[in-house]
Design an enzyme around this catalytic site. Structure first.
Site, PDB file in Angstrom:
ATOM      1  CG  ASP A 309     -71.805 -90.780  64.077  1.00  0.00           C
ATOM      2  OD1 ASP A 309     -71.182 -89.919  64.709  1.00  0.00           O
ATOM      3  OD2 ASP A 309     -72.526 -90.509  63.102  1.00  0.00           O
ATOM      4  N   GLY A 371     -82.105 -85.992  65.632  1.00  0.00           N
ATOM      5  CA  GLY A 371     -81.868 -87.283  66.261  1.00  0.00           C
ATOM      6  C   GLY A 371     -81.337 -87.018  67.659  1.00  0.00           C
ATOM      7  N   GLY A 487     -78.685 -79.590  68.239  1.00  0.00           N
ATOM      8  CA  GLY A 487     -79.536 -78.451  67.926  1.00  0.00           C
ATOM      9  C   GLY A 487     -80.443 -78.046  69.059  1.00  0.00           C
TER      10      GLY A 487
END
Length: 552
Positions: A309, A371, A487
Site C-alpha cells: 500500500d 480506515g 465503503g
C-alpha cells in the site's frame, strides 16, 4: 475551477523542485499484534524472540519500544544472515512438512534494505471497510472481535511469523530464485489480501506471455477472534476454482513496504525487513506475513511476491515525507509513508478509463471506510497524504482516532496513569466514530440513528474530511476533480453529499440523482470541480504489480 500557479508534472513539488527517488526501506524493530492466531511450526528459533508463539497461541503484549534497537535485536540480524545459507538443508523439511524450522529473521537497520522496486483493508459495507456494499457487517462488531491491544508495544512476533516465514522461505530459496517459466502455457496465480477483519482471495490464469487470460474469481472470508489465517485460507480455497489449489505463483498484499516503490519477490531477507515494519501497521502486517509462511509450506515450489500500500506514495514531496521531528528520528524511519495505495491505484486507473486527460490533472482522492485517508495526486503521482507513520493518523475512522494533539498521550500517561497497552486500545479500537457516538463505528448504524450522539459523529466526520480535502487542494495548488472510494466513500451517498455541501465554496456540487446511483460521475453540470465515485479492486492491482515485477 479552482486554479493554482504551480505545475507538479514530472514529480515536482509546489516549489518546482524535483521529487527524490525512492530510498531504501527503513523501520524500527518488529513487534506483533496479539489477538490473531498464527500457525504452529515445530521447533523454536534462536534469539530474543524465540518461544513466543510456535503453537498457534495468541501472542501477548510486552512493553518493547518501536524505534530504539536493543543490543539483542542486533544479534538477530546475524541470525537472519545465517538463515539464507541454510536453504538446501531445510528444503526437504519444507517440502515434506517434516523437521523443525529453526531460524529467526532479523529486523533491518534503518537504510540497510535494498531499494527493491516493488495494499488497506477493505471490510464489508460503508463505514465498516473499504470494499463497497458487500454482505456482512464489520465495524463495531469487528472492533469487539479484535479487542486485543495493538501498536508498537504489542509484543514480539517471535518464532511465529518472523522466524518461521524466514526459515520456510530460505528452505524454498531455489524455487523462488527460479520460479515458473515464462514459456509455460498457462499459470495459476493466487492473490491473497488479508486485513484485520477479512481475507480476500482471488485466482487468475496468466498465459505464457505474462498476460492475464480472462477475469479472476474472488471470495471474501470474514476473520473473527477465533479464526486463524490458516483456517481462513482453507475456507477460501474451497470456494475458489480448483486452480487456486495448485498455484504456480502467489501474490500477497502487505500494507507497509517502507520506501519500496513496487512489488518484490519474497526472500528471507525481505520477510525480515517487512516484519521490522509491523509496529507501523499492527492490524495488517502480522497476518499478511503469517500467510506468506503458510503459502510457502503449502506450495513450496510456487514463487511468492508482495505488493504494498505504501508504494503508491513513493514520490511524496519532501515537505510531506518529513515529519517535524529531529533528523535523527527521520533517519530511523520516523516519517510519513501513507497507506491505501492499492485502492488509490485502482480508483485512479478507473478514472483514467473514464476521463484520460483528467486523470493526469490535479486530483484529491478520498478513500473512506473503516480506515480513511485522502491523498493529493498530480499526473498520477501522490505528492501528499493524510496518513503518516501509521494508519492511525489523519481523519477520524471507524474506531481509530485519527490525528490528535500529542499532548493527549502525555496526559493519559502521566495524569491519568493509563498503561500504554490501554492507551493503544483506546486509540485503535475505541475512538473515531465509535468514540464520538458512544454507539458504533459503523456509519450505516450512525446514519440510521436519529440521536444527537450519532448526529455529532456524522458531522465531525464530514467536517474533518472536508478540511482534509482543502488541505490536499493546498498541496496541489488547486483541484480539478475529487474521487471517492471505499465503503463510505463509494457506498454512502448521504455522506458524500454532506462533505460536498461543505466544499461548495471551491466549486464542488453534486447531481443528487447521480449521487444516489453511485456514479461514476456524480457532479452537477454547473460544478467547476468534477466528482467521481469508484469501487476499487485491490486484487487486480496486486496481480498487475507482481506481473510488472516479473517482467522487469
Amino acid at each position: 475551477m479552482v486554479h493554482g500557479r504551480c505545475d507538479l508534472a514530472g514529480g515536482a513539488d509546489r516549489g518546482g523542485r524535483a521529487l527524490p527517488a525512492a530510498a531504501s526501506s527503513v523501520g524500527p524493530d518488529a513487534h506483533a499484534v496479539p489477538g490473531r492466531k498464527h500457525p504452529a511450526v515445530p521447533g523454536s528459533g534462536a534469539g530474543p524472540f524465540a518461544g513466543s508463539g510456535g503453537s498457534g497461541r495468541t501472542h501477548r503484549a510486552d512493553a518493547a519500544t518501536a524505534v530504539n534497537r536493543a543490543p539483542a535485536a542486533r544479534k538477530v540480524d546475524q541470525g537472519c544472515r545465517a538463515v539464507a545459507g541454510r536453504g538446501d538443508a531445510g528444503a526437504s523439511a519444507a517440502a515434506t512438512g517434516r523437521g523443525a524450522a529453526r531460524a529467526v529473521a532479523a529486523p533491518s537497520r534503518p537504510g540497510a534494505a535494498r531499494n527493491d522496486t516493488g495494499a488497506h483493508r477493505q471490510s464489508p459495507g460503508p463505514g465498516a471497510g473499504d470494499a463497497g456494499p458487500v454482505p456482512g457487517r464489520v465495524g463495531d462488531d469487528a472492533a469487539r472481535r479484535r479487542a486485543a491491544p495493538v501498536g508498537p508495544s504489542a509484543g514480539a512476533l517471535g518464532a511465529g511469523v518472523r522466524g518461521r516465514a524466514g526459515a520456510v522461505l530460505a528452505a524454498g530459496a531455489r524455487h523462488f530464485a527460479v520460479g515458473a517459466s515464462m514459456s509455460a502455457p498457462t499459470r495459476n496465480w493466487l492473490v491473497m489480501n488479508v486485513g484485520s477483519a477479512t481475507l480476500k482471495a482471488a485466482v487468475y490464469a496468466v498465459d505464457g506471455d505474462g498476460e492475464r487470460a480472462g477475469a479472476g474469481r474472488r471470495v471474501t472470508i470474514p476473520l473473527g477472534d477465533d479464526t486463524d489465517v490458516d483456517a481462513a485460507l482453507s475456507t477460501a480455497l474451497t470456494r475458489l476454482p480448483v486452480a487456486a489449489q495448485q498455484p504456480q505463483a502467489i501474490v500477497h498484499r502487505v500494507v507497509h513496504g517502507g520506501r519500496r516503490a513496487g512489488a518484490v519477490v519474497l526472500t528471507p531477507e525481505q520477510c525480515a525487513e517487512l516484519t521490522a515494519l509491523a509496529p507501523m501497521a499492527p492490524l495488517h502486517q502480522p497476518p499478511a506475513l503469517a500467510l506468506v509462511e503458510l503459502a510457502a509450506r503449502r506450495w513450496p515450489q510456487a514463487r511468492q511476491f508482495a505488493a504494498f500500500d505504501t508504494s503508491w506514495h513513493a514520490h511524496l514531496a519532501p515537505w510531506s515525507r518529513r515529519l517535524p521531528l529531529p533528523q535523527g528520528l527521520h533517519a530511523a524511519g520516523v516519517m510519513r509513508y501513507g497507506f491505501h495505495g492499492l485502492a488509490y491505484q485502482s480508483a485512479w486507473r478507473q478514472l483514467k478509463a473514464q476521463a484520460p486527460a483528467l486523470a493526469h490533472r490535479r486530483l484529491v482522492m478520498a478513500h473512506l471506510g473503516g480506515g480513511s485517508s485522502l491523498c493529493a495526486v498530480h499526473d498520477g503521482r501522490s505528492i501528499d497524504t493524510t496518513m503518516g507513520l501509521t494508519p492511525l493518523d489523519g481523519v477520524p475512522m471507524a474506531t481509530r482516532s485519527g490525528s490528535l494533539d500529542p499532548g493527549v498521550i502525555g496526559y493519559l500517561t502521566h495524569a491519568l496513569r493509563m498503561p500504554w497497552p490501554e492507551i493503544e486500545q483506546v486509540l485503535w479500537r475505541e475512538s473515531g466514530l465509535k468514540g464520538l457516538s458512544g454507539l458504533s463505528g459503523d456509519m450505516r448504524e450512525l446514519q440510521a440513528d436519529p440521536g444527537e450522539a450519532a448526529a455529532l459523529a456524522r458531522e465531525h466526520y464530514a467536517q474533518r474530511v472536508a478540511q482534509a480535502v482543502a488541505a490536499m487542494v493546498t498541496s496541489l495548488g488547486g483541484v480539478d476533480a475529487i474521487v471517492f472510494s471505499g465503503g463510505i466513500g463509494a457506498g454512502a451517498a448521504a455522506v458524500r453529499s454532506q462533505i460536498a455541501g461543505l466544499l461548495g465554496w471551491m466549486g464542488v456540487e453534486l447531481d443528487q440523482e447521480a449521487n444516489e446511483r453511485g456514479g461514476p460521475a456524480v457532479h452537477a453540470d454547473n460544478a467547476t470541480v468534477s466528482t467521481w465515485v469508484f469501487q476499487v479492486n485491490e486484487e487486480d492491482e496486486l496481480l498487475r504489480a507482481a506481473l510488472a515485477k516479473e517482467r522487469a
